[in-house]
Design an enzyme around this catalytic site. Structure first.
Site, mmCIF file in Angstrom:
data_model
loop_
_atom_site.group_PDB
_atom_site.id
_atom_site.type_symbol
_atom_site.label_atom_id
_atom_site.label_comp_id
_atom_site.label_asym_id
_atom_site.label_seq_id
_atom_site.Cartn_x
_atom_site.Cartn_y
_atom_site.Cartn_z
ATOM 1 N N GLU A 129 27.229 -16.089 -11.008
ATOM 2 C CA GLU A 129 26.927 -16.307 -9.600
ATOM 3 C C GLU A 129 26.853 -15.046 -8.740
ATOM 4 O O GLU A 129 26.008 -14.975 -7.842
ATOM 5 C CB GLU A 129 27.981 -17.245 -8.982
ATOM 6 C CG GLU A 129 27.953 -18.648 -9.539
ATOM 7 C CD GLU A 129 29.207 -19.409 -9.146
ATOM 8 O OE1 GLU A 129 30.293 -19.073 -9.665
ATOM 9 O OE2 GLU A 129 29.117 -20.302 -8.300
ATOM 10 N N ARG A 151 35.483 -22.101 -0.338
ATOM 11 C CA ARG A 151 34.998 -20.846 -0.913
ATOM 12 C C ARG A 151 34.216 -20.043 0.133
ATOM 13 O O ARG A 151 34.272 -18.818 0.158
ATOM 14 C CB ARG A 151 34.158 -21.081 -2.175
ATOM 15 C CG ARG A 151 33.835 -19.814 -2.942
ATOM 16 C CD ARG A 151 33.248 -20.096 -4.315
ATOM 17 N NE ARG A 151 34.254 -20.211 -5.357
ATOM 18 C CZ ARG A 151 34.745 -19.185 -6.068
ATOM 19 N NH1 ARG A 151 34.298 -17.959 -5.864
ATOM 20 N NH2 ARG A 151 35.658 -19.371 -6.987
HETATM 21 N N1 MTE Z 1 21.628 -19.207 -15.495
HETATM 22 C C1 MTE Z 1 20.680 -20.048 -15.967
HETATM 23 N N2 MTE Z 1 19.686 -19.539 -16.717
HETATM 24 N N3 MTE Z 1 20.706 -21.382 -15.690
HETATM 25 C C2 MTE Z 1 21.693 -21.931 -14.909
HETATM 26 O O1 MTE Z 1 21.709 -23.137 -14.681
HETATM 27 N N4 MTE Z 1 23.732 -21.513 -13.581
HETATM 28 C C3 MTE Z 1 24.491 -20.527 -12.795
HETATM 29 C C4 MTE Z 1 24.783 -19.290 -13.641
HETATM 30 N N5 MTE Z 1 23.585 -18.830 -14.296
HETATM 31 C C5 MTE Z 1 22.701 -21.061 -14.381
HETATM 32 C C6 MTE Z 1 22.637 -19.686 -14.726
HETATM 33 C C7 MTE Z 1 25.756 -21.038 -12.275
HETATM 34 S S1 MTE Z 1 25.736 -21.931 -10.861
HETATM 35 C C8 MTE Z 1 26.945 -20.774 -12.887
HETATM 36 S S2 MTE Z 1 28.413 -21.290 -12.210
HETATM 37 C C9 MTE Z 1 27.021 -20.038 -14.156
HETATM 38 O O2 MTE Z 1 25.737 -19.654 -14.620
HETATM 39 C C10 MTE Z 1 27.711 -20.916 -15.184
HETATM 40 O O3 MTE Z 1 27.773 -20.349 -16.434
HETATM 41 P P1 MTE Z 1 28.863 -19.257 -16.867
HETATM 42 O O4 MTE Z 1 30.168 -19.654 -16.264
HETATM 43 O O5 MTE Z 1 28.867 -19.354 -18.327
HETATM 44 O O6 MTE Z 1 28.377 -17.957 -16.334
HETATM 45 MO MO1 MOS Z 2 28.027 -22.944 -10.538
HETATM 46 S S1 MOS Z 2 27.583 -23.484 -8.602
HETATM 47 O O1 MOS Z 2 29.729 -22.910 -10.182
HETATM 48 O O2 MOS Z 2 27.789 -24.445 -11.334
#
Ligand code: MTE
Ligand code: MOS
Length: 770
Positions: free
Chosen positions: A718, A311
């Site tokens: 992300e 990535r």
């Molecule tokens: N937001 C919160 N509050 N807590 C989290 O652990 N993880 C992030 C993001 N936002 C996270 C977060 C990561 S690494 C990812 S990949 C995505 O949320 C995953 O959730 P989604 O695919 O539903 O957006």
């Molecule tokens: Mo998020 S690093 O893809 O859990």
């Protein structure tokens, strides 16, 4: 999504602030629970010579030890490669590796035993840095290459060439809830596992391998996580597996919950990277060629290092068209924790590198960095709008977000004001930077791009909603409730969202790659549509209407558009459906269409679409202390037609601040023996409310609906993380004001020490130039 379904507060908001939201460790625990405590290795590399278990039985509460010999199945928790032992047989591979686990009746007793236990080691020389790994040819796997054009030839023909190295450091996830799992043996031959995991199906699979029993004997349930950020995508597995092993060996329920220091010492982090590049460009600052090696520190085992490196390679272009590009990537094997997924999954490292290269070009040519950025954007059609891995960027929104944030932040005027401020201040300097983000959405492992849902309607009209995604604070459950509520045309209060569980939806993917709502949202919608179709047949009969497809489900009523006065309550339809023996439960399924990638040739269309954003950050540096203040941040982020603007803005703010922490203050320090020195909040500083910019303006791109994604929305989890690169570049811009140097090297993270060093270098270079 329709207005009345949007901007719902987070479904657990009240629970979060009142303490009523239940996490894995808050559950009412069964009686007879046993507790585990690890014995951690004092060496980064060593041989285990002897484990002295004499006298342990005298310690009250001691039950048993778990060693490699207790594992009935496969001694492995590695997801991609089976190279990650749950318990070491003879070899220690990083400082803090759990060597044995103590099982006892209380946590205190387990700790006492762990402290009493004597293990003899023979210490060996560890490999602790990327440079060391390269020197010793210590790698995981082979080199990965992506290539377009002929960079070597193009470099020779370029007017200018710059060469350089860039080092980027890691980051601890610092989720509020540390790794935790508990397991209860049940139903004669099964195990119910409660785990704080982003990937329940993989946790289930790993436990099945470790215990040597089929997956159908294991149920993994995740209520919600107190943050994951990628740190619970694979790294939740060892915790759950060791708890399961304890339950297996003792026949009792068993629990593991890591203390903060144990968590920081034993779990993997964001990958540090080293880049060595050669870039060719012309006098206009147009990029002609990039030849670059990326090395990541994978740590002792592979974990997710390959796709993370990939990535980074996919995002080495960020938003820029580079006609001749070769990027080579290799994962270095070191005696450190096994580095893992962290918000952005390698994307941030790739983008920080190219943004620094752009800045070097700008200063070399004495042009503003934003000018170089603008001149190199992907634009037009065909080749100039196609990435180095062959994906054409349809619906390119880079320029839109860029122009919009420039206007919203009043960029040009502020640039002038800052110039004047710097002229009049010798010890405080301000800097301003604008950086873009283009982030590819989809798991690059194609088979992960599928999801399932299960919806159960009961006779009273109440509904249970299950899907394969996990909640970690990002608001996925809220969004899934909104999707289900709109798709079925019923009040959101009818639904109860169920904990994510492998016995409800099997074979799920990790909730990761920001695609949680894209994938699960479509699966939920699909299940709702199946149910709606069945219910419409029932309702049509009740309304004496012969075309069921014409019926509208809205706000708990079913009616026909042309005769809205004849309507029937949703609850009544449900009751009649039951009486007519129509099934009231349905599964839903989704797979992302039209994506593929061939790693052998490094070409394909790995991403379903891209998310775009741009940020402008302004900082002020204090030249005496090297500290900075973030004065203002303006962001425009493309989230498509937002499912929930409240939640999306929260994700953008949170992601940005977390990115800023990585690039400016979170410093992981290991000593020469490979011991992590910063394993507590006292020494590892994450951003707090104080670091949030005074003026923080987040705008969602308007008229941005995305075709083919759930209700036109786009992923948000992300991409905003990488907007924080604007803070690093603004700091660089401020440092530049201390002299007139044609390059500003700034270590990452840009701690006060790093900033003072950089200022000193600029001043030295400027003096030498006089
Ligand atoms: N937001 C919160 N509050 N807590 C989290 O652990 N993880 C992030 C993001 N936002 C996270 C977060 C990561 S690494 C990812 S990949 C995505 O949320 C995953 O959730 P989604 O695919 O539903 O957006
Ligand atoms: Mo998020 S690093 O893809 O859990």
């Amino acid at each position: 999504m329709k207005e009345n379904y949007k901007s719902k507060p987070h479904e657990s908001a009240v629970g979060h602030v009142s303490g009523k939201a239940i996490y894995t460790d808050d559950q009412r625990l069964p009686s007879g629970m046993l507790y585990l405590w690890p014995v951690l290795s004092p060496y980064a590399k060593a041989k285990i010579l002897n484990i002295d278990t004499a006298n342990l039985n005298n310690i009250p509460g001691f039950v048993t030890l778990l060693t490699a010999d207790d594992i009935p199945g496969i001694n492995n928790t590695g997801s991609i490669k089976h190279d990650e032992v749950l318990l070491p047989q003879t070899e220690i591979n990083y400082w803090g590796q759990p060597v044995v686990w103590v099982v006892a009746e209380t946590e205190r007793a387990a700790q006492t035993v762990a402290e009493t236990l004597k293990i003899e080691y023979e210490p060996l020389t560890p490999i602790l840095t990327i440079q060391d790994g390269i020197k010793n040819q210590s790698f995981h796997g082979d080199k990965n290459i992506m290539r377009r054009g002929n960079p070597i030839k193009a470099l020779q023909e370029s007017d200018f060439i710059l060469t350089g190295n860039i080092e980027i450091q890691g980051q601890d996830h610092f989720y509020l809830e540390t790794q935790v799992a508990w397991v209860i043996p049940n139903l004669e031959d099964g195990y119910q596992v409660y785990s704080s995991t982003q990937h329940p199906s993989e946790t289930q699979a790993i436990i099945s391998e470790v215990l040597g029993i089929p997956r159908n004997q294991i149920v993994v349930t995740c209520l919600r996580m107190g943050g994951g950020f990628g740190g619970k995508e694979t790294q939740a597995n060892p915790t759950a597996a060791i708890a399961a092993l304890a339950a297996y060996k003792t026949g009792c329920p068993a629990r593991v919950r890591l203390k903060r220091d144990q968590d920081m010492i034993t779990t993997g982090k964001r990958h540090p990277f080293l880049a060595q590049y050669q870039v060719g460009f012309n006098s206009e600052g147009q990029l002609l060629a990039l030849d670059i090696d990326l090395y990541s520190d994978g740590g002792w085992s592979v974990d997710l290092s390959f796709p993370i490196l990939q990535r980074a390679m996919f995002h080495i272009d960020n938003c820029y068209y580079i006609p001749n590009l070769e990027v080579r990537g290799q994962v270095v094997k070191t005696n450190k924790v096994s580095n893992t997924a962290f918000r952005g999954f390698g994307g941030p490292q790739g983008m920080v590198i190219i943004e620094e290269i752009i800045d070097q070009i700008a200063r070399k040519l004495s042009l503003p960095p934003e000018t170089i950025r603008e001149r190199n954007f992907y634009r037009g059609e065909g080749e100039t709008n196609t990435t180095h891995y062959g994906q054409e960027i349809f619906d390119n929104r880079i320029l839109r977000v860029w122009e919009e944030v420039k206007i919203k932040s009043n960029f040009d005027n502020r640039k002038q004001e800052i110039f004047e401020f710097n002229q009049n201040h010798d010890y405080q300097k301000r800097g301003l930077a604008i950086t873009p983000v283009k982030f590819g959405i989809s798991f690059t492992k194609t088979e992960y791009n599928q999801a399932g849902a299960l919806i159960l309607i009961y006779q009273d009209g109440s509904i249970q909603l299950n899907h394969g995604g996990t909640e970690m604070g990002q608001g996925l459950q809220t969004k899934m409730l909104q999707v289900a509520s709109q798709a079925l045309g019923v009040n959101i209060k009818r639904f109860r969202i169920m904990p994510t569980s492998t016995d409800k939806v099997p074979n799920t993917s990790a909730t990761a790659a920001s695609s949680g709502s894209d994938l699960n949202g479509q699966a939920v919608k699909n299940a709702c549509e199946t149910l709606k179709q069945r219910l419409a047949e029932v309702a049509a009969k009740l309304l004496n209407f012969n075309d069921a497809k014409e019926l509208i489900f809205e706000e708990d009523w079913v009616y026909c558009k042309s005769y809205p006065r004849y309507k029937i309550a949703f609850e009544e339809v449900v009751k009649q459906a039951y009486n007519q023996r129509v099934s009231l439960s349905a599964t839903g399924y989704y797979r992302t269409p039209n994506i593929y990638y061939d790693p052998k040739i490094g070409k394909g269309r790995p991403f379903y679409y891209y998310s775009y954003g741009a940020a402008v950050s302004e900082v002020e540096i204090d030249g005496f202390t090297g500290t900075f203040k973030l004065r203002q941040v303006d962001i425009v982020q493309d989230v498509g037609e937002s499912l929930n603007p409240l939640i999306d803005i929260g994700q953008i703010e949170g992601g940005f601040v977390q990115g800023m922490g990585w690039l400016t203050m979170e410093e992981l320090v290991w000593d020469e023996q490979g011991r992590l020195k910063t394993f507590a909040p006292s020494t590892y500083k994450i951003p707090t409310i104080k670091e949030i910019p005074k003026s923080f303006n987040v705008h969602l791109l308007k008229r941005a609906a995305q075709d083919g994604v759930i209700y036109g929305s786009k992923a948000v989890g992300e991409p905003p993380f990488m907007l924080a690169i604007s803070v690093r570049e603004a700091i660089r811009d401020a440092i530049a004001a201390w002299g007139n140097s044609d390059s500003i090297s700034l270590a990452s993270p840009a701690t006060p020490e790093a900033i003072l060093n950089a200022i000193e270098q600029v001043q030295l270079k400027s003096e030498n130039a006089l």
